[in-house]
Design an enzyme around this catalytic site. Structure first.
Site: not given
Ligand code: DAT
Ligand code: MG
Length: 171
Positions: A11, A51, A59, A95, A101, A112, A126, A129, A140
């Site tokens: 990222k 996303y 967020f 993972r 996350t 991360r 973080n 991805h 994806e």
């Molecule tokens: P991951 O990236 O571990 O697959 P995710 O798909 O649930 O996690 O979320 C995608 C992204 O969104 C994650 O890398 C960062 C952001 N994100 C997720 N939960 C969040 C939160 N509670 N506050 C802020 N950003 C968040």
């Molecule tokens: Mg995800």
């Protein structure tokens, strides 16, 4: 034990902090093959499609600005590095070394945990991805890559005609 593909993105924060080498070194311990790689300036449409499952989260707007590098201002960091990796149990093994996350909850020696942070505005920076399961990986990879950008045949394709020219696209 199945051979799987996974989409990995470094990222904008990872690029900005010059972490590309560190991240690729950590991933190399999994002995997966890189079968696609490119630098991408992420459009709003691509960010939203990537996303889409999070579109109702508070967020979401910040998340789109983050993956597009817009939170760092202007066009300075408006890119990600995109990779398709292939290997045995690629998703679960990746993972695990990527970590949770929330970078502050991630194992400190995960990618991360080592390199991520939460900004004062609450953005989870973080670094990377990675797809969370095999079907998400397929969705994806098809979103980010064209069939001819990947050096192995991984998913079904079809031929279509656009302006009298034949094109190969995902089926
Ligand atoms: P991951 O990236 O571990 O697959 P995710 O798909 O649930 O996690 O979320 C995608 C992204 O969104 C994650 O890398 C960062 C952001 N994100 C997720 N939960 C969040 C939160 N509670 N506050 C802020 N950003 C968040
Ligand atoms: Mg995800």
């Amino acid at each position: 034990m199945a051979v799987e593909q996974i989409l990995i993105l470094i990222k904008p924060d990872g690029i900005r902090k010059s972490l590309t080498g560190n991240v690729l070194t950590k991933l190399s311990q999994l002995e997966m093959a890189i079968i696609g790689a490119k630098v991408v300036k992420v459009s709003k449409e691509l960010a939203e499609a990537h996303y889409y499952q999070l579109k109702d989260k508070p967020f979401f707007g910040e998340l789109l600005d983050y993956i597009q590098g817009r939170i760092y201002g202007g066009e300075t960091w408006d890119r990600v590095l995109a990779f398709v990796y292939q290997g045995v149990d690629a998703v679960a093994r990746t993972r695990k070394i990527v970590g949770l996350t929330n970078p502050e909850e991630a194992d400190p020696i995960s990618i991360r945990g080592s390199y991520g942070r939460i900004t004062t505005k609450g953005v989870y920076e973080n670094v990377i991805h990675c797809s969370s399961d095999v079907s998400e990986a397929e969705r994806e990879i098809k979103l980010w890559f064209k069939p001819q950008e990947i050096v192995r045949k991984i998913y079904a394709t079809k031929k279509i005609e656009v302006n009298k020219e034949e094109k190969i696209v995902w089926e």
